[in-house]
Write a protein that holds these residues in place. Structure first.
Motif, PDB file in Angstrom:
ATOM      1  N   ASP A  15     -54.162  64.181  19.635  1.00 37.13           N
ATOM      2  CA  ASP A  15     -52.843  63.696  19.196  1.00 37.13           C
ATOM      3  C   ASP A  15     -52.616  64.100  17.748  1.00 37.13           C
ATOM      4  O   ASP A  15     -53.326  63.657  16.845  1.00 37.13           O
ATOM      5  N   LEU A  18     -53.957  51.255  19.933  1.00 35.90           N
ATOM      6  CA  LEU A  18     -54.390  52.012  18.763  1.00 35.90           C
ATOM      7  C   LEU A  18     -55.831  51.670  18.408  1.00 35.90           C
ATOM      8  O   LEU A  18     -56.302  50.563  18.648  1.00 35.90           O
ATOM      9  N   ASP A  19     -56.514  52.641  17.820  1.00 34.68           N
ATOM     10  CA  ASP A  19     -57.866  52.418  17.321  1.00 34.68           C
ATOM     11  C   ASP A  19     -57.761  51.826  15.916  1.00 34.68           C
ATOM     12  O   ASP A  19     -57.100  52.402  15.039  1.00 34.68           O
ATOM     13  N   TYR A  47     -58.897  57.197  23.886  1.00 29.82           N
ATOM     14  CA  TYR A  47     -57.673  57.977  23.853  1.00 29.82           C
ATOM     15  C   TYR A  47     -56.449  57.140  23.506  1.00 29.82           C
ATOM     16  O   TYR A  47     -55.390  57.668  23.272  1.00 29.82           O
ATOM     17  N   GLY A  48     -56.575  55.833  23.556  1.00 33.50           N
ATOM     18  CA  GLY A  48     -55.341  55.068  23.526  1.00 33.50           C
ATOM     19  C   GLY A  48     -54.680  55.218  24.882  1.00 33.50           C
ATOM     20  O   GLY A  48     -55.247  55.804  25.804  1.00 33.50           O
ATOM     21  N   VAL A  68     -54.274  56.855  16.691  1.00 32.74           N
ATOM     22  CA  VAL A  68     -54.866  57.452  17.888  1.00 32.74           C
ATOM     23  C   VAL A  68     -55.973  58.338  17.358  1.00 32.74           C
ATOM     24  O   VAL A  68     -55.737  59.458  16.905  1.00 32.74           O
TER      25      VAL A  68
END
Ligand SMILES: [Zn+2]
Length: 593
Positions: free
Chosen positions: A179, A93-94, A52-53, A174
């Motif tokens: 989001d 962040l991903d 999810y961040g 995200v």
């Protein structure tokens, strides 16, 4: 126990006919298949599933990508993320597999760490009470997400394919559907290519140095990361038509219509009429049935997606080989077009709620054909859907369920059973209340991410009655009812006695099932009564002049059920085991990350 037949509630059953005896032609099953052999995943960095961040809300992505010369695989990227004000001390962040050159926050070099698929950027929130601008410059060869390869005809191409959480392979994000953000995409591509992306074009492409052209696109309608895409290749752009005129508030056109187009490889432009001939009509249908068209335009794009079709917001991608084969993908086109409303505009807040996207796209895809091609076509699609679910390996799980491998969410619970949940709800509520409720739900939640509870609340409101029991048994319990029906004649009482037993797996629920009971006798003809099953075994008594010749429950097919005497459907089990096998292989590969 003796039960009298109730007349206090009416089902609106007039619109459907009894299933015909004709043998159905094979139908497409849009979306659930993988289209073609998935390319190998070679990523070497762990990427947590469903990450999810940490409490950062991205308001806008401004992405810039310089594509390599044809045949190359290295990209250069620059991502500018506008974050909503908030307390988080860092942006989590991903992002994975690409080398980071620079990280800035509000224009100043920032502290960042980058490991195991997570990019953490320190934020100095005290410096400003407004939004924060995070900028990341990066380069490398994406392991996935942005597919750089030869197309089906042997020419180079670049297509994004993010579902479910593969955006992280080409931009920091995200990478979760909850989001949503607006987005700009700037793509520097080889000069002979065209570039399509979400939203509307910002001016004409600009020819630059070294044989490139720069394309800029922008969507002011917020989308989830999995829907944020571009595609670039040599393609022919074929106008398909204008649609939703006056019902497309995001369209940049003065006439208020939305442009529908097909982006196809030169060899496959015949598909513009074969698969996409009714694509504008579909937008018209949905914009009337559900609500205004949510995006700026609608492009249907031949692409490198691993799915049969992928419903990216306003730029739907289709499996290139399927279109190149020359077969019609119209069923998929209807399904993906319905996704523009359900999935792209109203988005599932978590992967466990995928039926809000796939069940809706499946059912509204069928509704298009019911509207245009008639109820027999609709019923064939519903019946194939029912059989695919009954034969699937997921009947023992509820629709709303969590799977370790997100690809396992692409199962008949979310597609076929999800579509049947809507069909059953329509049967209970009647068309006016059902479609009114769906329109309310869409109007309240377009542009946001939702859960099943949001939908259930809007539908209960439209029905004017409690529907918790309905959603509890169909979304959160496994299985389906198997009904055993017997009837006899009580001459002394002058009654037909109908015994209905629910003989499904004992671990499955005892279903509450309002339905019609049809009795055909020799003298009074055909009579229908409303009954409601609430027990494992119930007897219904109906006054009649003589023995019944035949008795049927749910004669119009409003319920997802199997009759105990019905031969189990055959022939579809193999197909679904293949589908699951495809998912399993992907999972095995993921375990090697
Ligand atoms: Zn779908």
């Amino acid at each position: 126990m003796r039960r009298s037949v109730s007349w206090t509630r009416r089902l609106t059953l007039a619109t459907l006919l009894v299933a015909g005896a004709c043998s159905p032609a094979p139908l497409e099953t849009p979306g659930i298949d993988f289209g073609e052999e998935p390319p190998p995943i070679t990523a070497g960095v762990a990427a947590p599933m469903g990450w999810y961040g940490d409490a950062v809300d991205v308001l806008d992505y401004a992405l810039e990508v310089r594509l390599p010369e044809p045949g190359g695989t290295r990209i250069e990227g620059r991502a500018r993320l506008t974050l909503a004000p908030g307390p988080a001390a860092e942006a989590v962040l991903d992002f994975t597999g690409l080398a980071i050159r620079e990280v800035r926050v509000d224009g100043r070099e920032a502290q960042a760490s980058y490991a195991d698929g997570i990019l953490r950027i320190a934020l100095d929130r005290a410096a400003s009470s407004g939004p924060t601008l995070v900028e990341v410059v990066y380069e490398g060869t994406p392991d996935d997400g942005l597919i750089l390869r030869e197309n089906v005809h042997g020419r180079p191409s670049a297509f994004v394919d993010n579902w479910p959480n593969r955006a992280r392979f080409w931009f920091p994000s995200v990478d979760h559907p909850h989001d949503k953000a607006t987005a700009s995409l700037t793509v520097h591509a080889p000069e002979s290519w065209v570039v399509v992306a979400n939203g509307r074009p910002l001016g004409e492409p600009v020819t630059g140095a070294a044989g490139t052209r720069t394309w800029r696109w922008r969507t002011d309608v917020a989308v989830s990361a999995y829907n944020l895409v571009f595609g670039a290749a040599e393609m022919s752009v074929v106008p398909v038509g204008l649609a939703a005129c006056g019902r497309a508030p995001a369209s940049p056109r003065a006439d208020g219509c939305v442009e529908v187009s097909a982006w196809l490889f030169a060899e496959d432009t015949a598909q513009a009429s074969l698969s996409f001939g009714r694509a504008a009509d579909m937008v018209d249908f949905y914009s009337e049935a559900i609500g205004p068209y949510p995006f700026e335009k609608l492009a249907h794009v031949q692409s490198a997606t691993r799915f049969g079709g992928m419903e990216n917001a306003s730029a739907i991608f289709y499996a290139e080989r399927r279109l190149a084969s020359g077969s019609s993908m119209e069923g998929t086109v209807a399904h993906e077009t319905a996704h523009q409303w359900f999935g792209a505009a109203v988005t599932e807040r978590d992967w466990t709620e995928l039926w809000l996207s796939e069940g809706f796209a499946t059912y509204f895809g069928y509704l298009y054909f019911e509207s245009r091609d008639g109820v027999d076509d609709f019923r064939r699609r519903l019946e194939e859907s029912r059989r695919s679910y009954l034969e699937s390996a997921v009947t023992g799980s509820p629709i709303v369920a969590r799977y370790d491998n997100l690809f396992d969410q692409l199962n008949p619970n979310n597609y076929a059973k999800g579509a049947w949940v809507l069909h059953m709800l329509r049967g209970i509520m009647g068309d006016d209340a059902f479609f009114g409720g769906v329109r309310d739900y869409y109007a309240s939640h377009a542009g946001t991410a939702v859960t099943s509870a949001d939908f259930a609340a809007d539908m209960a409101n439209a029905a004017g009655e409690d529907l918790d029991w309905f959603f509890a048994q169909w979304l959160h319990e496994p299985g389906y009812p198997v009904l055993d029906v017997e009837h006899g004649w009580d001459a002394a009482a002058g009654e037909v006695a109908v015994t209905v037993r629910q003989v499904q797996d004992p671990s499955w629920p005892t279903f509450r099932l309002p339905m019609e009971l049809e009795i055909v006798d020799g003298e009074a003809g055909t009579q229908r009564y409303l009954i409601e099953l609430t027990e494992r075994s119930q007897v219904f008594h109906v006054a009649a002049p003589g023995p019944a010749r035949s008795v049927r429950v749910d004669p119009d097919g409003w319920l997802l059920k199997r009759l105990a005497r019905e031969a189990p459907p055959r022939g579809l089990a193999e197909r679904f085991s293949q589908t699951r096998y495809a998912g399993a292989r992907l999972f095995e590969r993921r375990l090697t990350w």
